[in-house]
Design a protein around this motif. Structure first.
Motif, PDB file in Angstrom:
ATOM      1  N   SER A  32       1.489  15.798   8.833  1.00 16.82           N
ATOM      2  CA  SER A  32       0.906  14.663   9.441  1.00 16.82           C
ATOM      3  C   SER A  32      -0.440  14.536   8.804  1.00 16.82           C
ATOM      4  N   ILE A  33      -0.677  13.327   8.453  1.00 13.06           N
ATOM      5  CA  ILE A  33      -1.952  12.760   7.730  1.00 13.06           C
ATOM      6  C   ILE A  33      -3.078  13.271   8.942  1.00 13.06           C
ATOM      7  N   LEU A  34      -2.808  12.944   9.974  1.00 17.78           N
ATOM      8  CA  LEU A  34      -3.829  13.011  11.234  1.00 17.78           C
ATOM      9  C   LEU A  34      -4.178  14.369  11.395  1.00 17.78           C
ATOM     10  N   GLU A  35      -3.058  15.137  11.353  1.00 13.27           N
ATOM     11  CA  GLU A  35      -3.249  16.472  11.995  1.00 13.27           C
ATOM     12  C   GLU A  35      -4.069  17.269  10.665  1.00 13.27           C
TER      13      GLU A  35
ATOM     14  N   GLY B  51       5.072   8.166   8.086  1.00 10.71           N
ATOM     15  CA  GLY B  51       4.195   9.092   8.416  1.00 10.71           C
ATOM     16  C   GLY B  51       3.597   8.745   9.471  1.00 10.71           C
ATOM     17  N   ASP B  52       2.439   9.176  10.036  1.00 13.69           N
ATOM     18  CA  ASP B  52       1.875   9.125  11.327  1.00 13.69           C
ATOM     19  C   ASP B  52       1.775   7.610  11.409  1.00 13.69           C
TER      20      ASP B  52
ATOM     21  N   GLN C 164       1.470  14.302   1.959  1.00 14.67           N
ATOM     22  CA  GLN C 164       1.341  14.728   3.299  1.00 14.67           C
ATOM     23  C   GLN C 164       2.148  16.029   3.407  1.00 14.67           C
TER      24      GLN C 164
ATOM     25  N   ASP D 143      -7.720  11.012   1.511  1.00 12.84           N
ATOM     26  CA  ASP D 143      -8.077   9.484   1.214  1.00 12.84           C
ATOM     27  C   ASP D 143      -8.914   9.152   2.765  1.00 12.84           C
TER      28      ASP D 143
ATOM     29  N   GLU E 169       2.726  -0.313  11.050  1.00 10.39           N
ATOM     30  CA  GLU E 169       1.709   0.536  10.393  1.00 10.39           C
ATOM     31  C   GLU E 169       1.589   1.767  10.638  1.00 10.39           C
ATOM     32  N   SER E 170       1.485   2.556   9.370  1.00 14.18           N
ATOM     33  CA  SER E 170       1.230   4.054   9.569  1.00 14.18           C
ATOM     34  C   SER E 170      -0.166   4.176   8.883  1.00 14.18           C
ATOM     35  N   VAL E 171      -0.791   5.364   8.892  1.00 13.95           N
ATOM     36  CA  VAL E 171      -2.054   5.872   8.134  1.00 13.95           C
ATOM     37  C   VAL E 171      -1.835   5.148   6.681  1.00 13.95           C
ATOM     38  N   LYS E 172      -0.735   5.365   6.089  1.00 14.36           N
ATOM     39  CA  LYS E 172      -0.765   4.976   4.548  1.00 14.36           C
ATOM     40  C   LYS E 172      -0.129   4.011   4.314  1.00 14.36           C
ATOM     41  N   ALA E 173       0.802   3.285   5.107  1.00 12.07           N
ATOM     42  CA  ALA E 173       1.623   1.975   4.745  1.00 12.07           C
ATOM     43  C   ALA E 173       1.914   0.945   5.674  1.00 12.07           C
ATOM     44  N   VAL E 174       2.164  -0.265   5.533  1.00  6.63           N
ATOM     45  CA  VAL E 174       2.643  -1.171   6.205  1.00  6.63           C
ATOM     46  C   VAL E 174       3.888  -1.817   6.110  1.00  6.63           C
TER      47      VAL E 174
ATOM     48  N   SER F  85       0.639  -1.086  -0.166  1.00  2.63           N
ATOM     49  CA  SER F  85       0.038   0.166   0.052  1.00  2.63           C
ATOM     50  C   SER F  85       1.048   1.281   0.003  1.00  2.63           C
ATOM     51  N   GLU F  86       2.056   1.080   0.054  1.00  2.70           N
ATOM     52  CA  GLU F  86       3.092   2.454   0.256  1.00  2.70           C
ATOM     53  C   GLU F  86       3.104   2.987  -1.224  1.00  2.70           C
TER      54      GLU F  86
ATOM     55  N   ARG G 237      -6.050  -3.424   3.941  1.00  4.23           N
ATOM     56  CA  ARG G 237      -5.448  -2.538   3.001  1.00  4.23           C
ATOM     57  C   ARG G 237      -6.116  -3.025   1.605  1.00  4.23           C
TER      58      ARG G 237
ATOM     59  N   THR H  99       0.547   4.077  13.321  1.00  5.73           N
ATOM     60  CA  THR H  99      -0.541   3.995  14.229  1.00  5.73           C
ATOM     61  C   THR H  99      -0.668   2.582  14.902  1.00  5.73           C
ATOM     62  N   LEU H 100       0.334   1.773  14.470  1.00  2.00           N
ATOM     63  CA  LEU H 100       0.180   0.490  14.927  1.00  2.00           C
ATOM     64  C   LEU H 100       1.344  -0.265  14.887  1.00  2.00           C
TER      65      LEU H 100
ATOM     66  N   GLY I  31      -3.120  11.838   1.521  1.00  2.00           N
ATOM     67  CA  GLY I  31      -3.233  10.993   2.613  1.00  2.00           C
ATOM     68  C   GLY I  31      -4.549  11.392   3.299  1.00  2.00           C
TER      69      GLY I  31
ATOM     70  N   THR J 188      -4.857  -3.499  10.018  1.00  2.00           N
ATOM     71  CA  THR J 188      -5.465  -2.454   9.213  1.00  2.00           C
ATOM     72  C   THR J 188      -5.713  -3.325   7.945  1.00  2.00           C
TER      73      THR J 188
ATOM     74  N   SER K 189      -7.950   1.773   6.058  1.00  2.00           N
ATOM     75  CA  SER K 189      -6.951   2.614   6.738  1.00  2.00           C
ATOM     76  C   SER K 189      -7.506   2.840   8.220  1.00  2.00           C
ATOM     77  N   LEU K 190      -6.834   3.411   8.950  1.00  2.00           N
ATOM     78  CA  LEU K 190      -7.251   4.179  10.085  1.00  2.00           C
ATOM     79  C   LEU K 190      -8.344   5.220   9.732  1.00  2.00           C
TER      80      LEU K 190
END
Lengths: 385, 131
Positions: A49-52, B38-39, A46, A248, B62-67, A6-7, A314, B41-42, A245, A312, A336-337
């Protein structure tokens, strides 16, 4: 450490033509964005930060560079008729200044693209299409309007800048830069022209985040100036530039389809939960096939799920009915989260018999089956104002 | 984010770092890896006592976008895992070299350390790959 499937592919990856740049590319670099190749475009995934960035859109306002998207105009007395034949939704009912989300289908009911149709006047319609589909869509549109003398098609993609301004403070931010234009009075899926910073722009109350917001159409040459002005005028609203990011994660929480992930030429609008954009009482490409499919009933369906265990889902992960053994019954299309819902969420196709909300299925997350509870779509719905 | 690669650590091509203290190798991921992800998450951590050959999959992040997989930079058995990082993986985004260590391995073949890169070699590797 190695990156999983997924990268996103790296900007510098060899063997492909250099990705195209939007008029805002230099801004992204100056803002420190991480740039990736997205469907042939060098786009910010991004900034910090995607979360921010996600949070800025849910609680403040975020800006997205969507200049890479395509715009096609249909001009002439046959514009409405030509577009009607191309799209599944009924655009005959649109009034001037109104927009509608729709699918474009092949003869077999598979999806060419999903898009928004904007009716400016009875003789001018603009369709906004996905960046990665521009060439395919335009070829399709041309093929099926060829021979018409009452409508001319033109690709406006290169000359058009598009900036999405999304979030609860989006309307106030636009008012600050264009108070005369009255954009904040626009209803959802309506648009109008107005002056902003001395330029005529279109503001449409549309978006791809599940939040209130606008998409601003401007000349490509003015996009950077408008972007800068929005960023500097919105400081107290917590305005943030947002990358693909966050786009999405925001769209996934709102269960908005992503072409190439959740929908494509092998899926029909019915399977994808987009039956509401198929109006069978008008003439369009794919109608006979879709009528048949509707009558025959669905064999599979796009479902929303929440991961119950640690993992997660994917794109491309198999879905199983059982915690072990058996063959896959479906496939994850997006996952995703979900930063606002606070859970790992996803979408995927499963057989209709397994598609009921409340059922538990299992997603194979790189060899480990993690329980996933089928949930009601969307995961996130903004509260009414 | 600062792209510091401390001199007292050794590095792998896969963007893990290793801090050597006698037979104990503390393992984490580099600032470059964190930035790419990136961020975060796990993180899935191994269990104490588990043995890993060099190059075997040690943990998953794992991040929001990648593992991504984290591989054992050296062979050994896990003597300690960073439980707080398992509970709050975002610690890796804040401090990937101290608070954000991942596991401690007791090395079964300490000579493998010689095959790891120094910070200067790792930085050169990163800049070579960037072009």
């Amino acid at each position: 450490m190695s990156h999983g499937p997924s990268e996103p592919s790296d900007h510098s990856s060899a063997g492909k033509p250099a990705p195209k740049r939007t008029p805002l590319y230099d801004r992204h670099v100056a803002l420190g964005a991480r740039i990736i190749d997205f469907g042939g475009w060098a786009m910010p995934v991004q900034y910090a930060s995607i979360l921010e960035e996600h949070k800025a859109v849910r609680t403040g306002v975020g800006l997205f560079d969507v200049c890479h998207m395509g715009e096609v105009e249909f001009v002439g007395l046959g514009a409405v008729d030509a577009v009607e034949k191309l799209v599944t939704n009924d655009v005959r009912k649109l009034v001037d200044g109104q927009a509608r989300y729709t699918a474009v289908c092949y003869e077999d009911g598979g999806i060419v693209d999903d898009c928004i149709v904007y009716r400016e006047r009875h003789d001018r319609i603009v369709i906004v299409i996905n960046a990665s589909n521009i060439e395919k869509d335009i070829a399709w549109f041309r093929k099926h309007t060829d021979g018409r003398t009452d409508c001319v098609l033109r690709d406006l993609s290169a000359e058009t800048g598009l900036i999405a301004v999304q979030g609860p403070h989006a309307a106030a931010l636009l008012d600050r830069l264009a108070h005369e234009a009255g954009f904040s009075a626009l209803k959802s899926f309506h648009f109008k022209a107005g002056e902003m910073l001395g330029v005529t722009v279109w503001a449409a109350r549309t978006g791809y985040t599940g939040e209130d917001g606008f998409e601003l159409f401007c000349p490509a040459s003015e996009a950077a100036r408008i972007w800068d002005a929005l960023l500097s005028a919105g400081g107290d609203f917590g305005v943030k530039p947002c990358g693909l990011g966050a786009r999405d994660t925001l769209r996934l929480e709102a269960c908005l389809s992503l072409y190439g992930n959740d929908i494509d030429q092998t899926t029909t609008p019915y399977e994808a939960g987009l039956g509401w954009v198929v109006k069978l009482d008008h003439d369009f490409i794919g109608r006979p096939a879709l009528e048949q499919k509707k009558a025959a009933g669905l064999s599979r369906k796009l479902v929303a799920f929440v991961m119950e265990g640690r993992g997660t889902a994917r794109h491309g992960y198999p879905i199983f009915a059982e915690p072990e053994g058996g063959a896959p019954i479906g496939i994850v299309t997006s996952g995703s989260l979900g930063p606002t819902v606070g859970k790992n969420i996803g979408l995927g196709y499963v057989p209709i018999a397994r598609a009921e909300v409340g059922q538990t299925l299992y997603v194979d997350c790189r060899g480990k089956r993690i329980a996933a509870l089928l949930a009601k779509s969307p995961f996130y719905r903004r509260s009414a104002v | 984010m600062s792209k510091d690669y401390p001199n007292d650590l050794r590095y792998t091509n896969d963007h893990e770092w290793v801090r050597i203290n006698g037979k104990i190798a503390t393992v984490g991921i580099t600032a470059y890896a964190v930035e790419q992800l990136g961020d975060i998450t796990l993180i899935d951590l191994p269990k104490e006592g588990e043995k890993f050959a060099r190059g075997a999959q040690l943990a998953t992040v794992e991040s929001v976008k990648a593992v991504s997989d984290i591989y054992a930079p050296v062979s050994g058995s896990v003597v300690k895992v960073n439980v707080p990082v398992g509970d709050s993986p975002e610690m890796l985004n804040e401090d990937c070299y101290d608070e954000g260590w991942i596991v401690e391995l007791e090395m079964s073949n300490p000579s493998e350390v010689d095959q790891l890169m120094t910070s200067a070699q790792y930085e050169k590797e990163l800049s070579d790959n960037a072009h």
